[in-house]
Scaffold this motif. Structure first.
Motif, mmCIF file in Angstrom:
data_model
loop_
_atom_site.group_PDB
_atom_site.id
_atom_site.type_symbol
_atom_site.label_atom_id
_atom_site.label_comp_id
_atom_site.label_asym_id
_atom_site.label_seq_id
_atom_site.Cartn_x
_atom_site.Cartn_y
_atom_site.Cartn_z
ATOM 1 N N LEU A 260 -3.299 -8.589 -2.253
ATOM 2 C CA LEU A 260 -3.956 -9.317 -1.169
ATOM 3 C C LEU A 260 -5.089 -10.113 -1.803
ATOM 4 O O LEU A 260 -6.011 -9.539 -2.397
ATOM 5 N N VAL A 261 -5.002 -11.435 -1.715
ATOM 6 C CA VAL A 261 -5.989 -12.319 -2.344
ATOM 7 C C VAL A 261 -6.934 -12.841 -1.266
ATOM 8 O O VAL A 261 -6.501 -13.497 -0.311
ATOM 9 N N TRP A 277 -5.319 -2.079 6.806
ATOM 10 C CA TRP A 277 -3.959 -1.857 7.301
ATOM 11 C C TRP A 277 -2.954 -1.932 6.147
ATOM 12 O O TRP A 277 -2.052 -1.100 6.037
ATOM 13 N N GLY A 278 -3.127 -2.928 5.289
ATOM 14 C CA GLY A 278 -2.188 -3.119 4.195
ATOM 15 C C GLY A 278 -2.143 -1.954 3.230
ATOM 16 O O GLY A 278 -1.080 -1.628 2.685
ATOM 17 N N SER A 279 -3.276 -1.286 2.996
ATOM 18 C CA SER A 279 -3.328 -0.193 2.027
ATOM 19 C C SER A 279 -3.119 1.192 2.639
ATOM 20 O O SER A 279 -2.600 2.089 1.972
ATOM 21 N N TRP A 280 -3.510 1.391 3.894
ATOM 22 C CA TRP A 280 -3.559 2.753 4.431
ATOM 23 C C TRP A 280 -2.550 3.030 5.537
ATOM 24 O O TRP A 280 -2.366 4.186 5.924
ATOM 25 N N PHE A 281 -1.898 2.006 6.068
ATOM 26 C CA PHE A 281 -0.877 2.243 7.086
ATOM 27 C C PHE A 281 0.220 3.132 6.506
ATOM 28 O O PHE A 281 0.707 2.899 5.406
ATOM 29 N N HIS A 282 0.588 4.151 7.241
ATOM 30 C CA HIS A 282 1.612 5.127 6.826
ATOM 31 C C HIS A 282 1.251 5.780 5.492
ATOM 32 O O HIS A 282 2.098 6.047 4.656
ATOM 33 N N GLN A 283 -0.079 6.009 5.315
ATOM 34 C CA GLN A 283 -0.582 6.674 4.118
ATOM 35 C C GLN A 283 -0.254 5.910 2.842
ATOM 36 O O GLN A 283 -0.183 6.491 1.745
ATOM 37 N N GLY A 284 -0.011 4.606 2.967
ATOM 38 C CA GLY A 284 0.313 3.800 1.795
ATOM 39 C C GLY A 284 1.707 4.039 1.251
ATOM 40 O O GLY A 284 2.040 3.550 0.164
ATOM 41 N N GLN A 285 2.536 4.760 1.987
ATOM 42 C CA GLN A 285 3.875 5.101 1.502
ATOM 43 C C GLN A 285 4.905 4.068 1.958
ATOM 44 O O GLN A 285 5.897 4.388 2.615
ATOM 45 N N ILE A 286 4.654 2.819 1.610
ATOM 46 C CA ILE A 286 5.534 1.700 1.956
ATOM 47 C C ILE A 286 5.636 0.820 0.721
ATOM 48 O O ILE A 286 4.636 0.574 0.040
ATOM 49 N N PRO A 385 -2.613 6.171 -0.102
ATOM 50 C CA PRO A 385 -3.636 5.394 0.610
ATOM 51 C C PRO A 385 -4.838 5.030 -0.260
ATOM 52 O O PRO A 385 -5.965 5.482 -0.028
ATOM 53 N N VAL A 386 -4.600 4.212 -1.258
ATOM 54 C CA VAL A 386 -5.640 3.846 -2.216
ATOM 55 C C VAL A 386 -5.744 2.327 -2.304
ATOM 56 O O VAL A 386 -4.716 1.648 -2.450
ATOM 57 N N ALA A 387 -6.949 1.823 -2.214
ATOM 58 C CA ALA A 387 -7.207 0.382 -2.272
ATOM 59 C C ALA A 387 -8.050 0.059 -3.504
ATOM 60 O O ALA A 387 -9.280 0.180 -3.472
ATOM 61 N N GLU A 406 4.690 -6.169 -13.177
ATOM 62 C CA GLU A 406 6.148 -6.162 -13.287
ATOM 63 C C GLU A 406 6.805 -6.335 -11.920
ATOM 64 O O GLU A 406 7.977 -6.663 -11.822
ATOM 65 N N TYR A 407 6.022 -6.100 -10.851
ATOM 66 C CA TYR A 407 6.569 -6.164 -9.493
ATOM 67 C C TYR A 407 6.400 -7.561 -8.901
ATOM 68 O O TYR A 407 5.534 -8.325 -9.313
ATOM 69 N N GLY A 408 7.204 -7.856 -7.898
ATOM 70 C CA GLY A 408 7.092 -9.137 -7.217
ATOM 71 C C GLY A 408 7.660 -9.049 -5.812
ATOM 72 O O GLY A 408 8.611 -9.737 -5.474
ATOM 73 N N LEU A 409 7.072 -8.160 -5.001
ATOM 74 C CA LEU A 409 7.626 -7.957 -3.661
ATOM 75 C C LEU A 409 6.914 -8.805 -2.611
ATOM 76 O O LEU A 409 7.456 -9.764 -2.089
ATOM 77 N N SER A 410 5.675 -8.457 -2.277
ATOM 78 C CA SER A 410 4.980 -9.137 -1.191
ATOM 79 C C SER A 410 3.617 -9.636 -1.652
ATOM 80 O O SER A 410 3.071 -9.165 -2.655
ATOM 81 N N LEU A 411 3.073 -10.579 -0.897
ATOM 82 C CA LEU A 411 1.790 -11.202 -1.223
ATOM 83 C C LEU A 411 1.087 -11.565 0.064
ATOM 84 O O LEU A 411 1.709 -12.059 1.008
ATOM 85 N N GLY A 412 -0.208 -11.299 0.130
ATOM 86 C CA GLY A 412 -1.025 -11.748 1.250
ATOM 87 C C GLY A 412 -2.174 -12.600 0.737
ATOM 88 O O GLY A 412 -2.733 -12.311 -0.323
#
Length: 487
Positions: A260-261, A277-286, A385-387, A406-412
């Motif tokens: 998240l930039v 929300w981005g880091s802690w929703f569903h305990q970060g397990q997404i 749930p770590v930011a 190495e990852y390239g899934l999502s970006l905000g």
């Protein structure tokens, strides 16, 4: 009438339209929030996989030959049943997965939408006419692949199973579904019970909870030409290797460490709301969880302070019994992995601004300040749930930090200038990008997937992606008179 009864919860293998105990060991279904046993399940074995694949291959041929309106009707009935049984299914999801009620309700609603979206697939054009240099009719035509192997993880088991199961069935395939044993009720049993009630013919959906040996059996079975796998990047690499050695297609949706930039013109309160929300929703397990926060140096201290204050105020506890923002992580192994990354990251300029501790499986929402590109919690997928928050000075620095993964899934990207955000997103390679939103978003009609260590590209969601994923293309020509050749 309840969708699940006691037999379904204790004999969780579903093959050939019937419930029966698997051939493997019996394990407990544990509620992570309390440690209570919710039921038991007998795991499948590779032998169960082979038998299920044989019967699925037979059932699939008849299913593919049925009129498209019949297949569409089954998917529509399934969609209605998700809504009809939403409260029961969500309750199981809260207990078995540790999801807060809002997350569980979202998962059930998304499953309903996935079935509605899939119900349109049988009636879509399944080919096209193409030019030919010969006097003939030349066309392409899509055919079902046959039997699809679906391997789904523990974290969001309903969505991560149904988004492959529904389109695969709609397009005329049979499915072998291997849910994670920790969440096999909402990730497998629910789907089997629901599709049977929707009128899906026997043998088309086989539910086989099990461990690594069962997953490998699904991937390597010669009657399963396509694999749809969602899980960690290391496990996905193994699936890809096995599938490749057997000349199979593997659709891999893997891990992420999404950024998240927050640009210099952003409103800090808005950015903090998105970040939390981005880091802690569903305990970060997404997989799409915001794992890296890149904040302009002019906003950095204010951002960290406000995010830490929000973390300190969020209630953590049993989502089935209390009003909480975060529930438990899935098990002690996951908790210890999270805590290990946090503790190994602290030192020097890196400090815990909030959280960093746990009670049983309840991990506090955590903010790490002062992180750099070499901090373990910044470079690795935490799945908790770590930011971690890093600073940047220029857009070039932001691009370098965001792309250094190495990852390239999502970006905000958070900015008052939306077009500036679009221009920045164009410079950062990811499968998904959201301007003025956080990284966790999903819709049934939108293509979903990542690049690099996050997987093999968009192949879930939307008609075109699903058709490409679960059908084969054949070239067909037709002449009014037989061709002649010089010998």
């Amino acid at each position: 009438m309840a969708l699940l009864d006691e037999a379904h919860r204790n004999e969780l293998i579903f093959t050939d339209g019937a419930w029966r105990a698997g051939s493997g060991e019996t394990i407990d279904v544990i509620e992570p929030a309390t440690g209570d046993t919710l039921g038991q399940l007998a795991l499948a074995t590779p032998g169960d996989v082979a038998a299920a694949a044989r019967s699925a291959a037979v059932a699939q041929r008849e299913w593919a030959a049925r009129p498209h309106v019949e297949r569409a009707a089954v998917l529509r009935r399934a969609a209605g049943l998700w809504a009809e049984h939403a409260e029961e299914i969500a309750w199981w999801n809260v207990r078995e997965v540790g999801a807060v009620p809002g997350m569980a309700a979202f998962a059930v609603h998304t499953a309903e939408q996935e079935c509605w979206e899939a119900s349109s697939l049988p009636g879509r054009p399944y080919g096209e006419l193409i030019p030919s240099g010969e006097p003939r009719l030349s066309m392409t035509r899509r055919y079902p692949v046959g039997v699809v192997g679906v391997i789904a993880p523990f974290n969001v088991p309903i969505i991560l199973a149904i988004r492959s199961v529904a389109p695969a069935l709609a397009l005329g395939n049979a499915v072998l579904l291997k849910p994670d044993p920790r969440t096999a009720v909402t990730g497998g049993v629910v789907l089997a019970a629901l599709f049977r009630e929707a009128g899906l013919p026997d043998g088309l959906l086989q539910v086989l909870p099990g461990g690594r040996d069962v997953g490998e059996a699904v991937v390597t079975d010669p009657r399963v030409p396509v694999i749809s796998f969602t899980g960690s990047t290391p496990a996905g690499r193994r699936v890809g290797e096995l599938a490749g050695s057997h000349l199979k297609r593997a659709h891999l949706e893997l891990g992420g460490n999404s950024a998240l930039v927050v640009l210099s013109d952003a409103d800090v309160d808005t950015a903090v709301n998105l970040a939390a929300w981005g880091s802690w929703f569903h305990q970060g397990q997404i997989c799409m969880t915001t794992g890296r926060h890149l904040v302009h140096e002019s906003l950095y201290d204010d951002f960290v302070e406000r995010l830490a204050d929000k973390a300190a105020k969020l209630p953590v506890g049993d989502p089935a019994r209390d009003q909480v923002a975060l529930g438990p992580v899935i098990d002690a192994g996951q908790r210890d992995k999270i805590h290990g990354l946090v503790t190994s990251s602290v030192g020097g300029d890196v400090r815990v601004a909030a959280g960093g501790d746990y009670d049983r499986l309840f991990y506090r929402p955590t903010v790490l300040a002062g992180v750099t590109a070499s901090t373990p919690a910044f470079t690795e997928e935490i799945f908790g749930p770590v930011a971690p928050v890093a600073r940047f000075g220029t857009l070039d620095e932001a691009v370098a930090l965001a792309g250094d993964s190495e990852y390239g899934l999502s970006l905000g990207i958070v900015t008052r200038d939306a077009m500036r955000g679009v221009e920045l997103a164009d410079r950062i390679p990811t499968g998904i990008a959201h301007i003025n939103d956080q990284t966790v978003n999903d819709e049934a009609n939108a293509p979903f997937g990542g690049i690099g260590g996050s997987g093999t590209g968009s192949r879930f969601g939307g008609a075109q992606a699903n058709i490409e994923a679960f059908t084969e293309t054949r070239w067909i020509t037709v002449r009014s008179q037989a061709a002649t050749y010089p010998f």
